[in-house]
Design a protein around this motif. Sequence first.
Motif, PDB file in Angstrom:
ATOM      1  N   GLY A   1       0.850  -1.207   0.000  1.00 31.04           N
ATOM      2  CA  GLY A   1       0.000   0.000   0.000  1.00 31.04           C
ATOM      3  C   GLY A   1       0.874   1.240   0.000  1.00 31.04           C
ATOM      4  N   LEU A   2       0.453   2.282  -0.708  1.00 27.35           N
ATOM      5  CA  LEU A   2       1.249   3.513  -0.772  1.00 27.35           C
ATOM      6  C   LEU A   2       0.957   4.382   0.444  1.00 27.35           C
ATOM      7  N   THR A   3       1.996   5.006   0.985  1.00 29.94           N
ATOM      8  CA  THR A   3       1.830   5.909   2.129  1.00 29.94           C
ATOM      9  C   THR A   3       1.586   7.320   1.595  1.00 29.94           C
ATOM     10  N   THR A   4       0.542   7.938   2.076  1.00 24.93           N
ATOM     11  CA  THR A   4       0.158   9.222   1.477  1.00 24.93           C
ATOM     12  C   THR A   4       0.096  10.371   2.483  1.00 24.93           C
ATOM     13  N   THR A   5       0.552  10.129   3.706  1.00 23.10           N
ATOM     14  CA  THR A   5       0.477  11.222   4.680  1.00 23.10           C
ATOM     15  C   THR A   5       1.402  12.367   4.271  1.00 23.10           C
ATOM     16  N   GLY A   6       0.822  13.564   4.221  1.00 24.76           N
ATOM     17  CA  GLY A   6       1.598  14.765   3.941  1.00 24.76           C
ATOM     18  C   GLY A   6       2.047  14.941   2.500  1.00 24.76           C
TER      19      GLY A   6
ATOM     20  N   GLY B   1      10.262  10.127  -7.868  1.00 22.81           N
ATOM     21  CA  GLY B   1      10.459   9.387  -6.628  1.00 22.81           C
ATOM     22  C   GLY B   1       9.504   9.781  -5.519  1.00 22.81           C
ATOM     23  N   THR B   2       8.372  10.368  -5.888  1.00 19.71           N
ATOM     24  CA  THR B   2       7.405  10.764  -4.861  1.00 19.71           C
ATOM     25  C   THR B   2       6.058  10.089  -5.082  1.00 19.71           C
ATOM     26  N   VAL B   3       5.244  10.130  -4.037  1.00 22.49           N
ATOM     27  CA  VAL B   3       3.852   9.706  -4.154  1.00 22.49           C
ATOM     28  C   VAL B   3       3.014  10.976  -4.088  1.00 22.49           C
ATOM     29  N   GLU B   4       1.970  11.057  -4.913  1.00 18.92           N
ATOM     30  CA  GLU B   4       1.056  12.205  -4.833  1.00 18.92           C
ATOM     31  C   GLU B   4      -0.371  11.697  -4.766  1.00 18.92           C
ATOM     32  N   LEU B   5      -1.226  12.540  -4.250  1.00 14.94           N
ATOM     33  CA  LEU B   5      -2.656  12.223  -4.241  1.00 14.94           C
ATOM     34  C   LEU B   5      -3.333  13.071  -5.295  1.00 14.94           C
ATOM     35  N   TRP B   6      -3.896  12.420  -6.284  1.00 11.44           N
ATOM     36  CA  TRP B   6      -4.607  13.133  -7.337  1.00 11.44           C
ATOM     37  C   TRP B   6      -6.101  12.871  -7.168  1.00 11.44           C
ATOM     38  N   THR B   7      -6.861  13.934  -7.073  1.00  9.44           N
ATOM     39  CA  THR B   7      -8.303  13.728  -7.084  1.00  9.44           C
ATOM     40  C   THR B   7      -8.811  14.125  -8.458  1.00  9.44           C
ATOM     41  N   VAL B   8      -9.385  13.154  -9.125  1.00  4.54           N
ATOM     42  CA  VAL B   8      -9.861  13.353 -10.490  1.00  4.54           C
ATOM     43  C   VAL B   8     -11.379  13.484 -10.438  1.00  4.54           C
TER      44      VAL B   8
END
Length: 488
Positions: free
Chosen positions: A361-366, A403-410
């Motif tokens: 699972g990807l960590t998305t905090t912050g 090298g980052t994770v982002e949260l995209w709301t589509v």
Amino acid sequence: MRRSSLGFGLVFVIAACGTSGSSPAPAPQPSSSTPLPQLDAAVPTAPQPADWLKDVSLAELPDENPDPNIVEVTLEAKTAMVSIGSMRVEMWTYNGTVPGPILRAKKGNTLRVHVKNALPAATLVHWHGVRVPNGMDGTEMVQTPIAPGGRFDYEFVVPDEGTYWYHSHFQSSTQVGYGLYGALVVEPESSPPLPEEATLVLSDVSIDDVTQKLKPGDENGGFGDLFGREGNHVLVNGRERPRLGARVGLAQRWRFINAARAKFFQLDFGSHSVFRIGTDGGRIEQPVSTKGLLLVPGERAELYVIPRGVPGTTVPLMTKSYDRFHVAPDGVPTPLFEVALSVDPPSPEIAPPVRLATVRGLTTTGVTERRIEFSQVLVNGETRFGINGKNGADVPAVTVPAGTVELWTVYNTTKQDHPFHMHGFFFQVVSINSKPVTAHEWKDNVNLRPDDSYTLAVDFDARPGMWMYHCHILDHVDSGMMGMLHVH
Ligand code: C2O
Ligand code: CU
């Protein structure tokens, strides 16, 4: 003993997974009240009926490289006469067939594909879903189109198991509509024991049945772009309503790919007992029992299927009507292919393994959050599609640190469905319309109904370059529903 305890585990799994999944498939439900025994290395399974794949076979290519870690093949893009029902139609092909040859590799292999362009137009080959280095992505962002008579060598490692596909990414609505697509299957290094598989490429084609010629890929101009052109012939591995052999009770696996330029398939599994076991980016953690599945353009699914019915009969596998709000709901339920049940006595039913894979699972905090809106825009008074209120080339590029994770709301603020596809990177659906999704699945394609909002955790692993994201109704790309993604 062991089997019955696993059997109860399965019932628990089904209950626990009831709300997961990123496609709006009907609620999963147990296929019967008695738990099925599990497939297990110790359980001998009967062979599939002789010639069960004969009518859905895909061309295969010899591996030109003796190194077991390298799969090296040649694809020639060319026009060729192809049989569609009783017609002979000149289509655009890879090596003379529609779909093109199936490419198979093992996770971690190097795939080297020599592409020769013998078409009357330039072309490009995109490896949909594969985490390739940027220069191998096959878009106009990263290479000049391969001119007629030209060639290009694609070479990359296939880092993930799963069901992928390759297709033209130059004038893609037309070229994919004309037949330029094929399956790419990447096998895992290790897997729980699973039954034999059939790869089923779903598509459609627009043919003038009188002249037996392809209809123009841009028929009806901007209006056709807006609604997404659907063909008048629905194809499974390039054939209309082919037969797939099966034996009642004996599990088999189906890998589906929707390679249509715009058509949605709302699969209805009827009385068969079906479990979803894999998605765009490979296996999911646990099987999910399902009665049907929506497969949107670009999307894939791997299924564990226990055929049911009367031995010796033929059961059509249907695609139901689905309303993506284009012109009118797609007509009546249509048979896609025939499941031809052999006369053999039913084989005992065996459920899929309880655990299929581990998905991190990807960590998305912050992390950085972005908002992407599929929108309708006006260009010179004409209705078109776009992103964040802008059209095509006017959509500003999104810049993302590698090298980052982002949260995209589509968000989808239009009145039609749109499948969101991102090149080069997988995402996990974190929530749908604010409702959390807990199961982890690697996706690169997800459908948005009007007013839907999907929050996606995107794994921008370190492969810098210019990528793109777009609606996978390829006609909508022509209408401007696409954006650039600069990973650096
Ligand atoms: Cu399947 Cu941009 O493509
Ligand atoms: Cu769209």
